[in-house]
Design a protein around this motif. Structure first.
Motif, short mmCIF file in Angstrom:
data_model
loop_
_atom_site.label_atom_id
_atom_site.label_comp_id
_atom_site.label_asym_id
_atom_site.label_seq_id
_atom_site.Cartn_x
_atom_site.Cartn_y
_atom_site.Cartn_z
N MET A 1 -15.97 -0.88 5.89
CA MET A 1 -15.34 -1.96 6.67
C MET A 1 -14.45 -2.82 5.75
N LEU A 2 -13.22 -3.10 6.20
CA LEU A 2 -12.28 -3.88 5.39
C LEU A 2 -12.70 -5.34 5.32
N THR A 3 -12.62 -5.92 4.13
CA THR A 3 -12.82 -7.37 4.01
C THR A 3 -11.58 -8.07 4.54
N GLU A 4 -11.69 -9.40 4.76
CA GLU A 4 -10.53 -10.16 5.27
C GLU A 4 -9.36 -10.08 4.30
N VAL A 5 -9.68 -10.17 2.97
CA VAL A 5 -8.63 -10.13 1.94
C VAL A 5 -7.93 -8.77 1.95
N GLU A 6 -8.72 -7.69 2.00
CA GLU A 6 -8.13 -6.34 2.01
C GLU A 6 -7.27 -6.14 3.25
N GLY A 7 -7.78 -6.60 4.39
CA GLY A 7 -7.03 -6.45 5.65
C GLY A 7 -5.72 -7.20 5.59
N ASN A 8 -5.76 -8.43 5.06
CA ASN A 8 -4.55 -9.24 4.93
C ASN A 8 -3.57 -8.58 3.96
N ASN A 9 -4.09 -8.05 2.83
CA ASN A 9 -3.26 -7.37 1.85
C ASN A 9 -2.56 -6.15 2.46
N ASN A 10 -3.32 -5.37 3.22
CA ASN A 10 -2.74 -4.19 3.86
C ASN A 10 -1.63 -4.57 4.83
N HIS A 11 -1.82 -5.69 5.52
CA HIS A 11 -0.79 -6.18 6.44
C HIS A 11 0.48 -6.56 5.67
N LEU A 12 0.30 -7.27 4.53
CA LEU A 12 1.44 -7.68 3.71
C LEU A 12 2.15 -6.46 3.11
N ILE A 13 1.36 -5.48 2.66
CA ILE A 13 1.94 -4.27 2.07
C ILE A 13 2.78 -3.53 3.10
N LYS A 14 2.27 -3.44 4.34
CA LYS A 14 3.02 -2.75 5.41
C LYS A 14 4.33 -3.48 5.69
N GLN A 15 4.26 -4.81 5.72
CA GLN A 15 5.47 -5.61 5.98
C GLN A 15 6.50 -5.39 4.87
N MET A 16 6.05 -5.42 3.61
CA MET A 16 6.94 -5.25 2.47
C MET A 16 7.52 -3.84 2.44
N GLN A 17 6.72 -2.87 2.79
CA GLN A 17 7.18 -1.47 2.82
C GLN A 17 8.38 -1.34 3.75
N GLN A 18 8.29 -1.99 4.92
CA GLN A 18 9.39 -1.93 5.90
C GLN A 18 10.60 -2.71 5.41
N GLU A 19 10.37 -3.90 4.85
CA GLU A 19 11.47 -4.75 4.39
C GLU A 19 12.24 -4.10 3.23
N LEU A 20 11.50 -3.52 2.28
CA LEU A 20 12.12 -2.99 1.06
C LEU A 20 12.48 -1.52 1.16
N GLY A 21 12.11 -0.86 2.27
CA GLY A 21 12.45 0.55 2.45
C GLY A 21 11.74 1.46 1.46
N LEU A 22 10.47 1.12 1.15
CA LEU A 22 9.69 1.92 0.20
C LEU A 22 8.49 2.56 0.89
N LYS A 23 7.80 3.43 0.17
CA LYS A 23 6.59 4.03 0.71
C LYS A 23 5.42 3.07 0.54
N TRP A 24 4.43 3.20 1.44
CA TRP A 24 3.26 2.33 1.43
C TRP A 24 2.55 2.42 0.08
N GLU A 25 2.40 3.66 -0.44
CA GLU A 25 1.70 3.88 -1.71
C GLU A 25 2.42 3.21 -2.88
N GLN A 26 3.77 3.23 -2.82
CA GLN A 26 4.54 2.61 -3.91
C GLN A 26 4.25 1.12 -3.99
N VAL A 27 4.31 0.45 -2.84
CA VAL A 27 4.08 -1.00 -2.81
C VAL A 27 2.64 -1.32 -3.21
#
Length: 724
Positions: A1-27
């Motif tokens: 089960m994801l912690t609140e911090v991990e869940g929030n981080n994953n949300h930020l990573i997904k947002q940045m991936q879309q904004e910067l045009g990069l892969k999820w793993e790269q970010v």
């Protein structure tokens, strides 16, 4: 089960991936590597498999965006808590705050709930007039004055109908001003259809008429370019100009009326119209104008910092003139031209002074001294600083070179910042027995030999390749320029046995203290013979060693791989590879090794040795070209033999020059006369050019043609468009 911090981080990573045009793993991997304490140069160079070979700029973009989004998430959490504590948090408001993509939007949504100092509206609310204000907003069907009568109260100091109506108008005006939707619309409309204007305020303070074009100037906000924003800001700061925003007031009033007035036949229409005008003029307009000016300034600063950073990067990566005996000349009139002879390694062999110019003008003696100096030390290049008396000194040197039988060239060196360095504590430590001007002559000579090693000793803002660098956020520009210097130093690599502390402290992971400790160990015990010895340096722990060691080179050491960019963590695999090829490290860079490597299938080697594709490519490149300097691929500086005066220039004359500075509106090119010529952005190449950096960089050697010359004003206009 994801912690609140991990869940929030994953949300930020997904947002940045879309904004910067990069892969999820790269970010995700970059953030993880940064969290582990890895430096940007180390990640860019030695963790390419994890990042997909992202460069330093991309990694820094992830770092900065992540910090912004974390800050945004934290502010959202805080705002939600503060509104919740007031018992005013609705589901709709909570959703809007969660969806906000900018700090400005969060602040707009929080504005109505923010604790304010006492305003006209809060005073009116204390008098119990808020229900009356809400009644006026809700399309009243009865007489306004009759309703107002119900709110008169001696106890609350509401003595008349007009006073009650005025209090309600103050409350309505603040409600309008606090509406996040209205603020956003007004801000966008002002950006879209408003103008920025400047007027002369105090002409006497503009002695050189620098701001003349802005004495009566107006331009649409949507079209104004960054350097004009900074020019206006400076004029305003120096009290020469008065700058203002001219908003599309009619459009804004019409919009607010449509939003606020529900029925144009209502008895409260006049009151609401007056409230709208007051809300805009007294509250919204000044606030929105401040926000727009701040946003324009922020964007202009970003552009100015970007231009400065690009220019600095290109300046630092200018190719060194290796293995040359150089005579550095710091020109001057009264105090004489200081001479410094510097050998191939940068060591100072001789210091002198000559007086070829008035008021002393001992020309014959000066010529004799320089001639003797050139012959005695086998000088190959003369480096002349471009400061005061530079062109007169150039003529003096050229007259001597014509009499010298050996092949000697000269070059005008941009000495911006040399005087800053010469008077610094660092220069005093390096040359305690030399005068300031003598140190400057040494710096000028060394700039020619190795621009990077010399320029790192100077505050980046003093190197003379920016525009409006003193008008921007000093914190931001310092961070940006330090990053540029760090990137350049680590890209080139550093000889740990000759590098100054100034150069070493830009190596990934090294602090000023550790850099000083390396130099101290070198001075006390002699040169380093292998990279492992660095582990013994005080304050240089395991993590620091991991970060810095690949960027530190040891020439002629015990381990040939120490003179490459290969990280020691891969040495065992490199030795395994060489064993397979039946070669030794003593053959690095040899034709035999090159042929053996070319005959291999790279994919198969990688699989056998467990080395990733990107890392393997870097390793093979380093084996083929050990000690390679990326600056060697760039065009060499333009060496000169003869002098050119501004009076010699004619329209249409073809010349070669060196780009000294790139700004938003063009490029300044040194063509060998007293003043650098300007190639306007429209004259850089055929067709549309968005920014001069698309066409030219600092240090480029370019062919130009003279367009016009104004000897009186010292101005030269050039073009890179050949009309022939």
């Amino acid at each position: 089960m994801l912690t609140e911090v991990e869940g929030n981080n994953n949300h930020l990573i997904k947002q940045m991936q879309q904004e910067l045009g990069l892969k999820w793993e790269q970010v995700r991997n970059v953030i993880s590597l940064l969290d582990e304490g890895n430096t940007v140069p180390f990640i860019a160079r030695y963790r390419k498999e994890m990042t997909g070979a992202l460069d330093e700029v991309q990694i820094r973009s992830i770092m900065e965006r992540y910090a912004y989004l974390q800050n945004l998430a934290q502010r959202k959490k805080e705002v939600l808590r503060l509104i919740e504590e007031q018992g005013k948090l609705t589901e709709d408001l909570s959703k809007k705050i969660h969806l906000a993509g900018k700090l400005q939007q969060v602040e707009d949504l929080y504005r109505p709930y923010k604790q304010k100092r006492r305003t006209k509206a809060t005073i009116a609310k204390e008098k119990g007039l808020e229900p009356f204000a809400n009644w006026l907003l809700n399309d009243p069907k009865t007489d306004v004055e009759k309703e107002a009568d119900a709110y008169l109260s001696e106890e609350k100091e509401v003595y008349g109908v007009e006073e009650a109506i005025q209090g309600a108008k103050d409350i309505i005006a603040e409600k309008i001003s606090d509406s996040a939707n209205y603020r956003e619309w007004v801000r966008k409309e002002t950006f879209r259809k408003g103008a920025i204007a400047s007027k002369e305020k105090n002409k006497e303070k503009d002695e050189k008429n620098i701001f003349e074009m802005y004495y009566d100037y107006e331009e649409p906000i949507s079209r104004i370019v960054p350097h004009r924003v900074l020019a206006m800001n400076r004029g305003e700061k120096e009290e020469v100009l008065r700058v203002s925003i001219i908003p599309p007031i009619e459009n804004i009033h019409s919009f607010l009326k449509r939003q606020v007035i529900k029925n144009v036949h209502s008895s409260s229409v006049d009151i609401l119209e007056e409230s709208i005008e007051d809300a805009y003029k007294r509250l919204l307009q000044p606030s929105i104008e401040r926000e727009i000016r701040n946003e324009l300034t922020e964007k202009a600063e970003e552009q100015a910092i970007h231009i400065f950073a690009e220019n600095l990067r290109n300046l630092l990566l200018q190719p060194p003139l290796k293995g040359k005996m150089v005579l550095g000349v710091d020109p001057a009139y009264r105090t004489g031209c200081k001479l410094a002879v510097v050998d191939e390694t940068g060591k100072v062999l001789n210091i002198d002074v000559v007086y070829p110019h008035p008021p002393k003008a001992r020309l014959e003696e000066a010529e004799k001294k320089v001639m003797e100096c050139i012959k005695k030390f086998n000088i190959e290049i003369v480096a002349i600083g471009n400061g005061t008396a530079s062109r007169e000194t150039e003529q003096f040197i050229v007259s001597i070179l014509k009499k010298v039988k050996s092949d000697v060239s000269y070059l005008i060196v941009n000495e911006a910042g040399a005087s800053v360095y010469s008077a610094s504590e660092l220069a005093r430590e390096e040359f305690p027995n030399l005068q300031v001007e003598e140190r400057s002559a040494v710096s000028i000579a060394r700039r020619l030999q190795d621009p990077l090693a010399e320029l790192v000793k100077i505050d980046p803002k003093s190197v003379g390749v920016g525009q409006y660098q003193h008008d921007v956020s000093q914190k931001k520009i310092n961070e940006s320029l330090s990053f540029v210097v760090e990137t350049a130093v680590n890209r080139v690599g550093v000889n740990v046995n000759t590098a100054s502390s100034s150069l070493l402290q830009y190596v990934a992971g090294l602090s000023k203290t550790v850099a000083n400790n390396i130099v101290k160990r070198r001075e006390e015990e002699g040169r380093f013979y292998n990279r492992k010895e660095l582990r013994k340096i005080p304050r240089l722990g395991e993590k620091t060693y991991e970060q810095c060691v690949g960027f530190l080179r040891i020439l002629d050491g015990e381990e040939p791989l120490d003179n490459t960019s290969i990280h020691p963590e891969n040495y065992r695999k490199v030795h395994d590879l060489l064993d397979e090829l039946q070669l030794s490290t003593s053959l690095l860079g040899s034709e035999e090794l090159k042929d053996a490597v070319k005959a291999q299938r790279v994919e198969e080697i990688g699989e056998r040795l467990g080395i990733g594709e990107h890392t393997l490519k870097d390793i093979l490149d380093a084996l083929i070209l050990p000690g390679r300097d990326p600056r060697d691929d760039l065009p060499k500086p333009l060496l000169k033999k003869d002098v050119l005066k501004m009076e010699d220039l004619m329209k249409g004359m073809e010349l070669q020059g060196t780009v000294r500075n790139v700004v938003d509106f063009g490029a300044f090119v040194d063509i060998g006369v007293k003043q650098d010529g300007l190639v306007h952005i429209s004259k850089l190449k055929e067709g549309f050019v968005k920014h001069p950096l698309e066409v030219v960089s600092v240090g480029d050697v370019v062919t130009v043609w003279v367009e016009s010359v104004d000897v009186g004003k010292g101005r030269v206009s050039l073009t890179m468009l050949n009309s022939n």
